[in-house]
Scaffold this motif. Structure first.
Motif, PDB file in Angstrom:
ATOM      1  N   ARG A 138       0.820  -1.210   0.000  1.00 26.10           N
ATOM      2  CA  ARG A 138       0.000   0.000   0.000  1.00 26.10           C
ATOM      3  C   ARG A 138       0.860   1.269   0.000  1.00 26.10           C
ATOM      4  NH1 ARG A 138      -5.367  -1.002   3.655  1.00 26.10           N
ATOM      5  NH2 ARG A 138      -6.073   0.610   2.217  1.00 26.10           N
ATOM      6  N   MET A 139       2.063   1.152  -0.543  1.00 26.33           N
ATOM      7  CA  MET A 139       2.986   2.282  -0.549  1.00 26.33           C
ATOM      8  C   MET A 139       2.436   3.476  -1.325  1.00 26.33           C
ATOM      9  SD  MET A 139       5.808   1.946   1.208  1.00 26.33           S
ATOM     10  CE  MET A 139       6.961   3.065   0.405  1.00 26.33           C
ATOM     11  N   GLU A 140       1.675   3.216  -2.401  1.00 24.50           N
ATOM     12  CA  GLU A 140       1.197   4.327  -3.229  1.00 24.50           C
ATOM     13  C   GLU A 140       0.152   5.181  -2.517  1.00 24.50           C
ATOM     14  OE1 GLU A 140      -1.984   1.275  -3.907  1.00 24.50           O
ATOM     15  OE2 GLU A 140       0.171   1.264  -3.564  1.00 24.50           O
ATOM     16  N   GLU A 141      -0.352   4.710  -1.368  1.00 24.49           N
ATOM     17  CA  GLU A 141      -1.406   5.432  -0.665  1.00 24.49           C
ATOM     18  C   GLU A 141      -0.889   6.476   0.313  1.00 24.49           C
ATOM     19  OE1 GLU A 141      -4.285   2.826   1.118  1.00 24.49           O
ATOM     20  OE2 GLU A 141      -3.940   1.276  -0.383  1.00 24.49           O
ATOM     21  N   VAL A 142       0.400   6.457   0.622  1.00 27.71           N
ATOM     22  CA  VAL A 142       0.925   7.328   1.677  1.00 27.71           C
ATOM     23  C   VAL A 142       1.628   8.544   1.074  1.00 27.71           C
ATOM     24  CG1 VAL A 142       1.209   5.336   3.190  1.00 27.71           C
ATOM     25  CG2 VAL A 142       3.151   6.126   1.831  1.00 27.71           C
ATOM     26  N   TYR A 143       1.800   9.587   1.877  1.00 26.65           N
ATOM     27  CA  TYR A 143       2.540  10.761   1.414  1.00 26.65           C
ATOM     28  C   TYR A 143       4.042  10.494   1.349  1.00 26.65           C
ATOM     29  CZ  TYR A 143      -1.505  13.911   1.794  1.00 26.65           C
ATOM     30  OH  TYR A 143      -2.718  14.538   1.621  1.00 26.65           O
ATOM     31  N   GLY A 144       4.533   9.588   2.190  1.00 26.79           N
ATOM     32  CA  GLY A 144       5.967   9.318   2.183  1.00 26.79           C
ATOM     33  C   GLY A 144       6.411   8.620   3.447  1.00 26.79           C
ATOM     34  N   ASP A 146       8.509  10.156   5.800  1.00 27.04           N
ATOM     35  CA  ASP A 146       8.952  11.155   6.760  1.00 27.04           C
ATOM     36  C   ASP A 146       7.752  11.649   7.565  1.00 27.04           C
ATOM     37  OD1 ASP A 146       9.379  13.966   7.725  1.00 27.04           O
ATOM     38  OD2 ASP A 146      11.405  13.563   6.976  1.00 27.04           O
ATOM     39  N   PRO A 147       7.736  11.472   8.887  1.00 28.93           N
ATOM     40  CA  PRO A 147       6.570  11.868   9.677  1.00 28.93           C
ATOM     41  C   PRO A 147       6.292  13.373   9.634  1.00 28.93           C
ATOM     42  CG  PRO A 147       8.403  11.246  11.105  1.00 28.93           C
ATOM     43  CD  PRO A 147       8.784  10.838   9.719  1.00 28.93           C
ATOM     44  N   TYR A 148       7.341  14.183   9.444  1.00 26.75           N
ATOM     45  CA  TYR A 148       7.113  15.630   9.342  1.00 26.75           C
ATOM     46  C   TYR A 148       6.377  15.961   8.048  1.00 26.75           C
ATOM     47  CZ  TYR A 148       7.955  20.639   9.100  1.00 26.75           C
ATOM     48  OH  TYR A 148       7.785  21.996   9.002  1.00 26.75           O
ATOM     49  N   LEU A 149       6.810  15.358   6.947  1.00 25.84           N
ATOM     50  CA  LEU A 149       6.135  15.561   5.665  1.00 25.84           C
ATOM     51  C   LEU A 149       4.679  15.116   5.753  1.00 25.84           C
ATOM     52  CD1 LEU A 149       6.119  16.081   2.530  1.00 25.84           C
ATOM     53  CD2 LEU A 149       6.774  13.677   2.297  1.00 25.84           C
ATOM     54  N   VAL A 150       4.448  13.916   6.271  1.00 29.28           N
ATOM     55  CA  VAL A 150       3.081  13.384   6.364  1.00 29.28           C
ATOM     56  C   VAL A 150       2.222  14.278   7.253  1.00 29.28           C
ATOM     57  CG1 VAL A 150       1.689  11.420   7.126  1.00 29.28           C
ATOM     58  CG2 VAL A 150       3.855  11.024   5.927  1.00 29.28           C
ATOM     59  N   SER A 151       2.790  14.767   8.345  1.00 30.53           N
ATOM     60  CA  SER A 151       2.041  15.644   9.244  1.00 30.53           C
ATOM     61  C   SER A 151       1.656  16.947   8.563  1.00 30.53           C
ATOM     62  CB  SER A 151       2.865  15.946  10.503  1.00 30.53           C
ATOM     63  OG  SER A 151       3.110  14.778  11.249  1.00 30.53           O
ATOM     64  N   ARG A 152       2.628  17.584   7.908  1.00 30.94           N
ATOM     65  CA  ARG A 152       2.369  18.892   7.299  1.00 30.94           C
ATOM     66  C   ARG A 152       1.346  18.788   6.157  1.00 30.94           C
ATOM     67  NH1 ARG A 152       1.949  21.664  10.526  1.00 30.94           N
ATOM     68  NH2 ARG A 152       2.255  19.877  11.860  1.00 30.94           N
ATOM     69  N   LEU A 153       1.516  17.806   5.299  1.00 29.68           N
ATOM     70  CA  LEU A 153       0.571  17.657   4.192  1.00 29.68           C
ATOM     71  C   LEU A 153      -0.781  17.174   4.702  1.00 29.68           C
ATOM     72  CD1 LEU A 153       2.749  16.199   1.295  1.00 29.68           C
ATOM     73  CD2 LEU A 153       2.379  18.579   1.987  1.00 29.68           C
ATOM     74  N   GLY A 154      -0.777  16.313   5.716  1.00 31.54           N
ATOM     75  CA  GLY A 154      -2.029  15.838   6.287  1.00 31.54           C
ATOM     76  C   GLY A 154      -2.849  16.958   6.881  1.00 31.54           C
ATOM     77  N   VAL A 155      -2.204  17.865   7.603  1.00 35.47           N
ATOM     78  CA  VAL A 155      -2.905  19.011   8.178  1.00 35.47           C
ATOM     79  C   VAL A 155      -3.533  19.861   7.080  1.00 35.47           C
ATOM     80  CG1 VAL A 155      -2.539  21.222   9.348  1.00 35.47           C
ATOM     81  CG2 VAL A 155      -1.611  19.126  10.335  1.00 35.47           C
ATOM     82  N   GLU A 156      -2.784  20.115   6.005  1.00 39.39           N
ATOM     83  CA  GLU A 156      -3.321  20.937   4.908  1.00 39.39           C
ATOM     84  C   GLU A 156      -4.499  20.259   4.227  1.00 39.39           C
ATOM     85  OE1 GLU A 156      -2.445  24.061   4.344  1.00 39.39           O
ATOM     86  OE2 GLU A 156      -1.095  23.828   6.058  1.00 39.39           O
ATOM     87  N   MET A 157      -4.418  18.948   4.040  1.00 39.50           N
ATOM     88  CA  MET A 157      -5.515  18.228   3.400  1.00 39.50           C
ATOM     89  C   MET A 157      -6.778  18.304   4.260  1.00 39.50           C
ATOM     90  SD  MET A 157      -6.348  16.529   0.692  1.00 39.50           S
ATOM     91  CE  MET A 157      -7.444  15.257   0.047  1.00 39.50           C
ATOM     92  N   VAL A 158      -6.632  18.127   5.567  1.00 38.84           N
ATOM     93  CA  VAL A 158      -7.793  18.205   6.461  1.00 38.84           C
ATOM     94  C   VAL A 158      -8.383  19.606   6.453  1.00 38.84           C
ATOM     95  CG1 VAL A 158      -8.575  18.007   8.850  1.00 38.84           C
ATOM     96  CG2 VAL A 158      -6.995  16.315   7.929  1.00 38.84           C
ATOM     97  N   LYS A 159      -7.528  20.617   6.494  1.00 36.75           N
ATOM     98  CA  LYS A 159      -8.023  21.988   6.468  1.00 36.75           C
ATOM     99  C   LYS A 159      -8.769  22.287   5.165  1.00 36.75           C
ATOM    100  CE  LYS A 159      -4.737  24.187   9.637  1.00 36.75           C
ATOM    101  NZ  LYS A 159      -3.645  25.183   9.781  1.00 36.75           N
ATOM    102  N   GLY A 160      -8.242  21.783   4.051  1.00 34.43           N
ATOM    103  CA  GLY A 160      -8.920  21.988   2.777  1.00 34.43           C
ATOM    104  C   GLY A 160     -10.262  21.286   2.723  1.00 34.43           C
ATOM    105  N   LEU A 161     -10.316  20.057   3.207  1.00 38.00           N
ATOM    106  CA  LEU A 161     -11.562  19.300   3.207  1.00 38.00           C
ATOM    107  C   LEU A 161     -12.604  19.925   4.123  1.00 38.00           C
ATOM    108  CD1 LEU A 161     -10.112  15.672   3.324  1.00 38.00           C
ATOM    109  CD2 LEU A 161     -11.595  16.544   1.514  1.00 38.00           C
ATOM    110  N   GLN A 162     -12.183  20.323   5.314  1.00 40.08           N
ATOM    111  CA  GLN A 162     -13.134  20.761   6.330  1.00 40.08           C
ATOM    112  C   GLN A 162     -13.355  22.270   6.341  1.00 40.08           C
ATOM    113  OE1 GLN A 162     -12.623  17.044   9.488  1.00 40.08           O
ATOM    114  NE2 GLN A 162     -12.127  19.097  10.170  1.00 40.08           N
ATOM    115  N   GLN A 163     -12.804  22.989   5.377  1.00 41.75           N
ATOM    116  CA  GLN A 163     -13.048  24.424   5.302  1.00 41.75           C
ATOM    117  C   GLN A 163     -14.546  24.687   5.228  1.00 41.75           C
ATOM    118  OE1 GLN A 163     -10.753  26.533   2.321  1.00 41.75           O
ATOM    119  NE2 GLN A 163     -12.318  28.133   2.137  1.00 41.75           N
ATOM    120  N   ASP A 164     -15.021  25.576   6.078  1.00 47.75           N
ATOM    121  CA  ASP A 164     -16.453  25.906   6.157  1.00 47.75           C
ATOM    122  C   ASP A 164     -17.305  24.677   6.476  1.00 47.75           C
ATOM    123  OD1 ASP A 164     -15.822  28.556   5.439  1.00 47.75           O
ATOM    124  OD2 ASP A 164     -16.018  28.108   3.318  1.00 47.75           O
ATOM    125  N   PHE A 165     -16.679  23.637   7.018  1.00 47.87           N
ATOM    126  CA  PHE A 165     -17.378  22.388   7.353  1.00 47.87           C
ATOM    127  C   PHE A 165     -18.123  21.818   6.148  1.00 47.87           C
ATOM    128  CE2 PHE A 165     -16.931  24.437  11.544  1.00 47.87           C
ATOM    129  CZ  PHE A 165     -16.305  23.405  12.231  1.00 47.87           C
TER     130      PHE A 165
END
Length: 399
Positions: A138-144, A146-165
């Motif tokens: 399932r390697m193609e499913e992850v950002y990478g 590096d936990p810092y990379l995954v954290s930073r991109l994960g936060v942005e993805m959640v913010k984009g999805l949940q903007q204005d709920f």
């Protein structure tokens, strides 16, 4: 799951009024998204008919169930909404190669807008697993890796999805899922051999960031065990750590079959009733599987009758689900209002431009052997090699 995997018909019938879900349902996954047995359904392939059908199904829950609580329609969204007509983005691994937080925020926003326009109010994204073994399937499913990379991109993805709920984001797979011993998967006990500090610094860190910085509303519990205890049956992971420590306020949905695995795979439950009770007591809110909801609900009812499960626990789990439904405005806006607006929005030129940018930035040249780049201007043909080179289904799969 919806039509195809579990529901035998695409629209409400008289039998629905006698079915278990006459009393309502927490969520329905992949309804009319065009996969499984429903891949050829006109309610998946025709956007206008899709909108009508999703509204008709939702109307049943709002107008014909005992309490009138809307269903939370969920769908995959790690590279665009997993549905016909939606904008298709590169895999998460490709997106991770871009190291572009602003781009990921745009992808999240587009995914949310298209998802809500198709009736999906909860998107199963991002994947916050941190890759540890390149043999894992399932390697193609992850950002990478590096936990810092995954954290930073994960936060942005959640913010984009949940903007204005617009939608709820459900991150996965919680937790220590991508550290499988020997890259094991599926029915094998994954038995991750990971020290506690690595668990915290690598595997918990992206979830902590998404919850604390972006207000993540959904978490999917994983198949695996850690230190001999299955995560989906662990009060420590789903309550003590996730809710009490990290401050999670949304609802937890199981990965497919994770609940029954407590009995069949791990096994820490003697039967289905024990598996269901154990998962709910641990902190699980909703179970997902390719079998009817009766397989989960009826054992829970039996556990309530014999006193092995307390109603106060069920009340607490239902409260979490309702909190998410209120947060996304599902009670105020349960229906898709404008099918023509949905048609115009899906895979629009503006959205395709972002997808093209993501595709370009996802490309990585490891070595410019033989001066492969830049391409010669007089080049007539370019060979695209690989099993997905001419497989249109891969692009539409969105997973």
């Amino acid at each position: 799951y919806g039509y195809g995997p579990v529901l035998k018909g695409p629209l409400p019938t008289r039998q629905w009024k006698r079915a278990l879900w006459k009393d309502g349902i927490g969520n329905i996954d992949e309804m009319h998204n065009g996969y499984g047995d429903g891949k050829d359904s006109v309610y998946a392939t025709d956007t206008r008919k899709h909108v009508w059908a999703m509204n008709e199904v939702q109307r049943f829950f709002v107008e014909q169930t005992r309490l009138g609580i809307p269903a939370d329609f969920t769908d995959e969204g790690i590279r665009g909404v997993e549905a016909h007509g939606a904008t298709s983005f590169p895999t998460q691994l490709g997106i991770g190669h871009a190291w572009n937080k602003a781009l990921v925020r745009k992808i999240g926003r587009i995914t949310a807008l298209e998802g809500r326009a198709m009736g999906y109010t909860n998107i199963y994204a991002p994947i916050l697993d941190v890759a540890r073994d390149q043999r894992w399937g399932r390697m193609e499913e992850v950002y990478g890796e590096d936990p810092y990379l995954v954290s930073r991109l994960g936060v942005e993805m959640v913010k984009g999805l949940q903007q204005d709920f617009t939608v709820a984001a459900t991150a996965k797979h919680f937790v220590v899922y991508s550290a499988n011993k020997g890259a094991r998967e599926f029915m094998a006990r994954t038995d991750p051999q990971v020290a506690p500090r690595e668990v915290e610094d690598v595997h918990v860190a992206p979830f902590a960031a998404a919850i604390r910085e972006a207000g993540l509303l959904g978490v999917m519990s994983s198949y695996n065990d850690y230190d001999g205890v299955p995560v989906s049956g662990s009060h420590y992971w789903l309550t003590e750590r996730l809710r009490n420590d990290l401050g999670f306020r949304g609802y937890v949905v199981s990965d497919s079959e994770a609940v029954v695995y407590l009995h069949t795979k791990h096994p820490v439950a003697a039967e289905a009733q024990g598996a269901a009770r154990q998962a709910v007591e641990a902190g699980l809110n909703i179970r997902t599987n390719f079998t009817p909801p009766e397989d989960f609900v009826l054992p829970l009812r039996a556990a309530l009758r014999d006193g092995s499960l307390q109603m106060s626990v069920v009340d607490a789990r239902v409260r979490d689900i309702l909190r998410v439904k209120f947060s996304t405005g599902l009670f105020d806006r349960p229906y898709i209002e404008d099918a023509e607006a949905t048609v115009r929005l899906l895979d629009s030129p503006e959205h395709r431009a972002v997808a093209l940018q993501a595709a370009r930035e996802s490309l990585v040249l490891l070595k410019n052997a033989g001066d492969a780049l830049p391409l010669r201007k007089d080049l007539k043909t370019v060979a695209v090699i690989g099993p997905n080179a001419d497989d249109g289904r891969y692009s539409r799969r969105h997973y």
